[in-house]
Design a protein around this motif. Structure first.
Motif, mmCIF file in Angstrom:
data_model
loop_
_atom_site.group_PDB
_atom_site.id
_atom_site.type_symbol
_atom_site.label_atom_id
_atom_site.label_comp_id
_atom_site.label_asym_id
_atom_site.label_seq_id
_atom_site.Cartn_x
_atom_site.Cartn_y
_atom_site.Cartn_z
ATOM 1 N N SER A 400 0.833 -1.204 0.000
ATOM 2 C CA SER A 400 0.000 0.000 0.000
ATOM 3 C C SER A 400 0.869 1.255 0.000
ATOM 4 C CB SER A 400 -0.941 -0.007 1.208
ATOM 5 O OG SER A 400 -0.211 0.129 2.415
ATOM 6 N N ALA A 403 1.487 3.090 4.288
ATOM 7 C CA ALA A 403 2.022 2.298 5.401
ATOM 8 C C ALA A 403 2.681 1.000 4.966
ATOM 9 C CB ALA A 403 0.910 1.989 6.400
ATOM 10 N N LEU A 405 1.419 -1.653 3.793
ATOM 11 C CA LEU A 405 0.692 -2.877 4.097
ATOM 12 C C LEU A 405 0.799 -3.822 2.910
ATOM 13 C CD1 LEU A 405 -2.621 -1.461 5.629
ATOM 14 C CD2 LEU A 405 -0.723 -2.509 6.882
ATOM 15 N N THR A 470 -2.252 -7.103 7.721
ATOM 16 C CA THR A 470 -3.210 -6.405 6.853
ATOM 17 C C THR A 470 -4.635 -6.831 7.174
ATOM 18 O OG1 THR A 470 -1.556 -6.255 5.101
ATOM 19 C CG2 THR A 470 -3.855 -5.951 4.460
ATOM 20 N N ALA A 473 -5.708 -5.160 10.229
ATOM 21 C CA ALA A 473 -5.980 -3.743 9.982
ATOM 22 C C ALA A 473 -7.394 -3.516 9.475
ATOM 23 C CB ALA A 473 -4.969 -3.176 8.995
ATOM 24 N N LEU A 524 1.024 -1.440 13.709
ATOM 25 C CA LEU A 524 -0.213 -0.670 13.556
ATOM 26 C C LEU A 524 -0.440 0.134 14.828
ATOM 27 C CD1 LEU A 524 -2.427 -3.461 11.950
ATOM 28 C CD2 LEU A 524 -1.203 -1.633 10.779
ATOM 29 N N GLU A 532 -3.371 7.436 11.916
ATOM 30 C CA GLU A 532 -2.371 6.451 11.535
ATOM 31 C C GLU A 532 -2.273 6.357 10.006
ATOM 32 O OE1 GLU A 532 -4.663 4.635 15.079
ATOM 33 O OE2 GLU A 532 -5.020 6.019 13.423
ATOM 34 N N TRP A 534 -1.732 3.941 8.024
ATOM 35 C CA TRP A 534 -2.382 2.795 7.395
ATOM 36 C C TRP A 534 -3.868 3.026 7.163
ATOM 37 C CZ3 TRP A 534 -6.313 0.674 10.172
ATOM 38 C CH2 TRP A 534 -6.322 0.867 11.553
ATOM 39 N N ASP A 537 -4.792 4.026 3.757
ATOM 40 C CA ASP A 537 -4.610 3.012 2.723
ATOM 41 C C ASP A 537 -5.830 2.130 2.520
ATOM 42 O OD1 ASP A 537 -2.029 3.843 2.213
ATOM 43 O OD2 ASP A 537 -1.129 2.422 3.625
#
Length: 690
Positions: A400, A403, A405, A470, A473, A524, A532, A534, A537
């Motif tokens: 990603s 971040a 990922l 991931t 997440a 994470l 954050e 991520w 993403d």
């Protein structure tokens, strides 16, 4: 899925139910010969299937004749009365519980404390956490018993239920049976077993999904047989004891069902039809997709039929599902990746859609699991698995934008076209399966000491960790902490692929080191303002916000913990479990009369899937999926159990979480095909001499 019932017809199996009593040793392996000689090439001749039913003794032990005694009628009457009282008690709904306490009320009170739970510096009591999972199962089961006993579908909000076809399929009862055994719920197992003995039939004149019926019903019955005979201390039932009159109930039901399902494989190619009429044992092509079957569904019935062949000694089951794998491999999938549809008539793939989500997922899962199921005696499936991992690495793994990922994308128009950064929740089976394949289920520390450990295996562990993160997440990304059905990801343009960061090594010495692999991994870490990297993403589209109580992420957490021993996977699982309790519980109110007036108490009566998991309160769907009890709660329970309980070294779990034993194939139960050589690519033209 929806089924419309049709009138029953006489079963073609009715004249074939009384079969010779053949001696079976151990798990019940017969010495009968396979009835398939000369048929697999054809594939099967119509109406020419006779499978001797496994039997190691008559179902009812005959009694010797004796002189008539005057007190016998009274004895018989007394036995009948006692039997009726036992049946009446065991058939009564268990709500508010056979225990002295109301689990639903207790669980609701506990759920009110979850927001106040803070990380403890003391050692976590995983047995206590496992017990909470067990309580959630009991509440789910008791709600089903009260509102929907015997039905295939349960809607806990409305308390309604229905069957998929007339007479029902045992969809929920059979699917959850081995979970109850694993959780040592003897009362619940006894009630389920009585229903299976008296009400479960597979002679309905209607088509059902070949795949779903195999993994849920056949797999559930086979697992119940295995656990009840090999783990006698788990939910012990007298009728399951060796030599008891009902010992063979589960395997008899499984054999009858397996016989009927075989009709689905009677296609010109040997690829099973998507559906099968159980009464006629007749395969039926899919009503859509041009009659093509799902590739994943056609190639995810092998574990069940191979174990049935092991139990019965009948090679016909084995050869039918093995033929499927041969036909698929003959299509020469590019880089080990298969399109998601295949035609039963020709055996050819349909389209070029490549993905590990729906209709593609369990093809890959069953490659490595077939290899492990038969004690690593069938290397062809390990070879296919390794090829597919290289294809996944080359074509589907990307990172990603913000971040880094790791994203498992799709190629809907073929491997030479653009990558779609979309992940079904279904693909979250892959992190755990990667770890399982890398170590064969052994602890990672032990596997790393073995002579066959390599940088490739080290990379597989790295990929499993990154994909696991991931998937986790996608849970953190929603308001409820429960993942959506589908997540989309933001990538660079063009996307940064695994191949770009770490080109496929030509030799072990060129492979990335563990330090290099883990250098891109980022935690994470939560931020107070939710900023954050991520989070930027992940995109959740409105049509994908539903949560169906799916098990894939908790399944992978279970494998990741068992393989790596890393407690973080247990902690992630605990956070997921709490989110299910908080946001999917169906709560009912009860009015209680007190001396000083009315009081309202609350209790949880079940759990439901969600239409929108990204809002609080979430929107419910009023449906409890059968895999909630068969898979999701089972994997939570096993994640919080000791590592050696139903160990990965000795067992394999089918794609519906039904544990089956590993075994060494013997006799006719062996790999009966060899891969054909791949076409040799034309040599590149030599460069002109300077």
């Amino acid at each position: 899925m929806s089924y419309q019932g049709r009138p029953f017809a006489a079963s073609p199996f009715q004249d074939n139910r009384s079969r010779s009593n053949q001696g079976l040793a151990g798990l019940g392996v017969s010495t009968g010969q396979a009835g398939l000689s000369g048929k697999v090439g054809g594939f099967f001749d119509n109406n020419d299937r006779t499978l001797p039913m496994y039997k190691d003794k008559p179902y009812f032990t005959p009694k010797r004749t004796a002189p008539r005694r005057r007190w016998r009628p009274l004895l018989v009457l007394g036995v009948c009365v006692l039997t009726f009282l036992w049946y009446y008690k065991s058939s009564m709904p268990l709500w508010p519980g056979s225990d002295s306490s109301d689990k639903g009320a207790e669980l609701w009170k506990w759920a009110q404390t979850l927001d106040d739970e803070s990380p403890s510096k003391e050692r976590v009591d995983w047995n206590a956490r496992r017990e909470k999972v067990r309580e959630a199962f009991i509440v789910s089961w008791e709600g089903y018993e009260r509102d929907a006993w015997g039905s295939d579908e349960y809607h806990p909000v409305s308390g309604q239920s229905k069957n998929m076809i007339d007479g029902g399929m045992g969809w929920i009862i059979v699917d959850a049976l081995d979970t109850m055994m694993i959780m040592n719920l003897t009362t619940q197992v006894r009630h389920a077993r009585e229903w299976i003995a008296t009400s479960l039939k597979y002679n309905q004149d209607h088509d059902v999904s070949t795949f779903e019926t195999t993994i849920r019903m056949l797999g559930g019955l086979l697992s119940a047989h295995y656990l009840s005979t090999q783990y006698p201390n788990l939910a012990p039932i007298a009728d399951d004891d060796v030599g008891a009159v009902g010992e063979d109930l589960y395997i008899e039901k499984a054999t009858d069902l397996g016989d009927r399902l075989l009709g689905a494989f009677e296609s010109p190619s040997g690829i099973p039809y998507a559906s099968v009429n159980l009464n006629k044992s007749e395969g039926l092509p899919s009503h859509g997709d041009g009659g093509a079957s799902s590739t994943a569904e056609a190639t995810s019935v092998q574990l069940e039929f191979k174990y049935l062949a092991k139990l019965t000694g009948e090679a016909e089951y084995w050869k039918a599902v093995e033929k499927v794998m041969e036909v698929v491999d003959e299509q020469k999938p590019q880089d080990g990746l298969v399109p998601i549809y295949i035609h039963p008539k020709s055996g050819n793939f349909k389209g070029q859609n490549i993905r590990l989500g729906s209709r593609g997922d369990s093809y890959y899962e069953y490659l490595i699991k077939q290899y492990l199921q038969t004690a690593e005696q069938e290397p062809v499936y390990k070879e296919l698995w390794d090829e597919s991992l290289l294809g996944i690495r080359k074509h589907l793994l990307a990172f990603s934008k913000n971040a880094q990922l790791m994203v498992l994308g799709e190629r809907p128009n073929g491997l030479d076209e653009n990558l779609t950064p979309k992940m079904d929740h279904l693909v979250c089976f892959l992190p755990g399966t990667y770890a399982l394949g890398a170590t064969s289920g052994r602890p990672l520390a032990e596997a790393r000491k073995s002579a066959d450990w390599s940088q490739q295996r080290e990379e597989e562990i790295f990929i499993s960790r990154e994909l696991m993160k991931t998937c986790w997440a996608t849970y953190l990304a929603t308001a409820t902490g429960l993942a959506p059905e589908i997540s989309h990801f933001i990538l660079d343009s063009p996307p940064v692929m695994m191949e770009d960061k770490y080109p496929d090594p030509k030799s072990p010495s060129e492979a990335a080191s563990p330090h290099e692999l883990h250098s891109i991994s980022q935690p994470l870490s939560p931020q107070a303002d939710g900023s954050e990297p991520w989070r930027k993403d992940i995109e959740i589209h409105n049509m994908d916000r539903h949560n169906l109580q799916r098990p894939e992420t908790i399944e992978s957490l279970f494998y990741m913990y068992r393989v790596t021993g890393d407690e973080i996977y247990r902690e992630w699982g605990w956070e997921m479990f709490k989110a299910f309790i908080k946001h999917t519980a169906v709560v009912e109110k009860e009015e209680s009369e007190l001396a000083d007036g009315e009081a309202t108490t609350r209790r949880i009566k079940g759990f439901t899937s969600l239409s929108n998991a990204n809002t609080i309160p979430p929107t419910t769907r009023d449906n409890m999926e059968s895999f909630w009890m068969a898979e999701t709660l089972k994997y939570f329970y096993l994640l919080f159990s000791d590592r050696d309980f139903i160990s990965l070294e000795d067992h394999i779990f089918n794609t519906e979480a039904h544990p089956l034993p590993r075994f060494k194939p013997t006799g006719d139960l062996k790999t009966g095909w060899q891969r054909k050589p791949k076409p040799v690519k034309a040599a590149e033209p030599a460069e002109a001499a300077e």
